[in-house]
Motif scaffolding. Sequence first.
Motif, mmCIF file in Angstrom:
data_model
loop_
_atom_site.group_PDB
_atom_site.id
_atom_site.type_symbol
_atom_site.label_atom_id
_atom_site.label_comp_id
_atom_site.label_asym_id
_atom_site.label_seq_id
_atom_site.Cartn_x
_atom_site.Cartn_y
_atom_site.Cartn_z
ATOM 1 N N ALA A 161 0.872 -1.175 0.000
ATOM 2 C CA ALA A 161 0.000 0.000 0.000
ATOM 3 C C ALA A 161 0.908 1.224 0.000
ATOM 4 C CB ALA A 161 -0.914 -0.003 1.221
ATOM 5 N N ASP A 162 1.089 1.814 -1.171
ATOM 6 C CA ASP A 162 1.965 2.960 -1.402
ATOM 7 C C ASP A 162 1.139 4.218 -1.161
ATOM 8 O OD1 ASP A 162 4.016 4.600 -2.243
ATOM 9 O OD2 ASP A 162 4.006 3.905 -4.324
ATOM 10 N N SER A 163 0.972 4.572 0.114
ATOM 11 C CA SER A 163 -0.076 5.507 0.531
ATOM 12 C C SER A 163 -0.012 6.886 -0.115
ATOM 13 C CB SER A 163 -0.110 5.629 2.056
ATOM 14 O OG SER A 163 1.083 6.185 2.545
ATOM 15 N N GLU A 164 1.113 7.557 -0.072
ATOM 16 C CA GLU A 164 1.159 8.916 -0.605
ATOM 17 C C GLU A 164 1.221 8.967 -2.131
ATOM 18 O OE1 GLU A 164 3.728 11.719 1.350
ATOM 19 O OE2 GLU A 164 3.246 10.882 3.311
ATOM 20 N N ASN A 165 1.507 7.850 -2.768
ATOM 21 C CA ASN A 165 1.419 7.780 -4.233
ATOM 22 C C ASN A 165 0.026 7.343 -4.683
ATOM 23 O OD1 ASN A 165 3.955 8.678 -5.136
ATOM 24 N ND2 ASN A 165 4.887 6.700 -4.724
ATOM 25 N N ASN A 166 -0.870 7.087 -3.720
ATOM 26 C CA ASN A 166 -2.268 6.721 -4.004
ATOM 27 C C ASN A 166 -2.377 5.502 -4.921
ATOM 28 O OD1 ASN A 166 -3.356 8.947 -2.503
ATOM 29 N ND2 ASN A 166 -2.693 10.252 -4.177
ATOM 30 N N ARG A 167 -1.629 4.460 -4.568
ATOM 31 C CA ARG A 167 -1.632 3.261 -5.397
ATOM 32 C C ARG A 167 -1.182 2.056 -4.585
ATOM 33 N NH1 ARG A 167 3.772 5.006 -8.851
ATOM 34 N NH2 ARG A 167 5.234 4.709 -7.119
ATOM 35 N N LEU A 168 -1.352 0.884 -5.183
ATOM 36 C CA LEU A 168 -0.752 -0.347 -4.694
ATOM 37 C C LEU A 168 0.340 -0.711 -5.687
ATOM 38 C CD1 LEU A 168 -3.908 -2.515 -3.915
ATOM 39 C CD2 LEU A 168 -2.632 -1.074 -2.325
ATOM 40 N N GLN A 169 1.396 -1.322 -5.190
ATOM 41 C CA GLN A 169 2.430 -1.822 -6.085
ATOM 42 C C GLN A 169 2.690 -3.284 -5.783
ATOM 43 O OE1 GLN A 169 5.707 0.447 -7.664
ATOM 44 N NE2 GLN A 169 5.428 1.906 -5.977
ATOM 45 N N ILE A 170 2.807 -4.048 -6.835
ATOM 46 C CA ILE A 170 3.167 -5.458 -6.721
ATOM 47 C C ILE A 170 4.594 -5.578 -7.224
ATOM 48 C CG2 ILE A 170 2.609 -7.826 -7.380
ATOM 49 C CD1 ILE A 170 -0.258 -6.777 -7.989
ATOM 50 N N PRO A 184 9.272 -3.872 -10.010
ATOM 51 C CA PRO A 184 7.809 -3.776 -9.985
ATOM 52 C C PRO A 184 7.188 -4.707 -11.017
ATOM 53 C CG PRO A 184 8.790 -1.789 -10.928
ATOM 54 C CD PRO A 184 9.913 -2.651 -10.450
ATOM 55 N N VAL A 185 6.137 -5.388 -10.612
ATOM 56 C CA VAL A 185 5.406 -6.281 -11.506
ATOM 57 C C VAL A 185 4.189 -5.564 -12.067
ATOM 58 C CG1 VAL A 185 4.094 -8.445 -11.607
ATOM 59 C CG2 VAL A 185 6.201 -8.334 -10.277
ATOM 60 N N ARG A 186 3.523 -4.789 -11.191
ATOM 61 C CA ARG A 186 2.298 -4.101 -11.593
ATOM 62 C C ARG A 186 2.014 -2.949 -10.637
ATOM 63 N NH1 ARG A 186 -3.627 -6.966 -12.299
ATOM 64 N NH2 ARG A 186 -4.706 -5.097 -13.000
ATOM 65 N N VAL A 187 1.454 -1.877 -11.178
ATOM 66 C CA VAL A 187 0.997 -0.747 -10.385
ATOM 67 C C VAL A 187 -0.519 -0.710 -10.497
ATOM 68 C CG1 VAL A 187 1.020 1.754 -10.121
ATOM 69 C CG2 VAL A 187 3.125 0.559 -10.742
ATOM 70 N N ILE A 188 -1.195 -0.638 -9.351
ATOM 71 C CA ILE A 188 -2.659 -0.580 -9.329
ATOM 72 C C ILE A 188 -3.051 0.757 -8.721
ATOM 73 C CG2 ILE A 188 -4.754 -1.642 -8.423
ATOM 74 C CD1 ILE A 188 -3.026 -4.260 -8.305
ATOM 75 N N GLY A 189 -3.748 1.555 -9.500
ATOM 76 C CA GLY A 189 -4.144 2.889 -9.066
ATOM 77 C C GLY A 189 -3.555 3.943 -9.981
ATOM 78 N N LYS A 190 -4.169 5.091 -10.020
ATOM 79 C CA LYS A 190 -3.747 6.226 -10.837
ATOM 80 C C LYS A 190 -3.803 5.920 -12.330
ATOM 81 C CE LYS A 190 -0.627 9.197 -8.283
ATOM 82 N NZ LYS A 190 0.754 9.588 -8.191
ATOM 83 N N THR A 191 -2.930 5.050 -12.816
ATOM 84 C CA THR A 191 -2.795 4.848 -14.255
ATOM 85 C C THR A 191 -3.740 3.800 -14.832
ATOM 86 O OG1 THR A 191 -1.035 3.234 -13.898
ATOM 87 C CG2 THR A 191 -0.374 5.527 -14.220
ATOM 88 N N ASP A 192 -4.348 2.970 -13.996
ATOM 89 C CA ASP A 192 -5.206 1.911 -14.527
ATOM 90 C C ASP A 192 -6.692 2.152 -14.264
ATOM 91 O OD1 ASP A 192 -5.504 1.339 -11.861
ATOM 92 O OD2 ASP A 192 -4.887 -0.741 -12.006
#
Length: 178
Positions: free
Chosen positions: A102-111, A119-127
Amino acid sequence: LESLYGITGLLFRRTILERIKFHRQAAVNPIHLWHTRSTQNPAGIALSPSGEIAVTDFDTCVVNVWDANKVLTQLGGKGTAPGQFMSPCGIAFDESNNVVVADSENNRLQICSLLPGKPVRVIGKTDGTSFRCPTDVAYDGKGLWYVCDKGNSRIQVYSKDWNLRRTIAGPGHNAGQL
């Protein structure tokens, strides 16, 4: 909402029991293990399927991955690019031994994969997923992910492939709202 607290409490108790078991096997003082030069402000902890422990560091914006005695690898660093974090909080492992942060201040999750720490995947903002300060993430082991989205005052449930299934709680002051 009461059942949500039950789920959260169960996950918390299971995590604590796993931490205690880890510390008994490692025969170290748990206070000194987490607060080192490499981990200044631990915010989240998760046990991998293969036994490593990952700890998010809110201040240094990294994830330290430990075995029983030392840091094996460090993921991230302060920033907004994929693979970098801004105040990482909650953390969990998926079935493939990737960390979900939970990448809180970037407003996303990162796998991210543990090795080589990419990084495998970014969830939030761009998707198209709209998080506002996600603070925790949990996997139930049966294919569902739970995300605590503090800024949007909601808990969301996602499938294993990160498709939104439902929102458990949303903003408000009534029963079932946060």
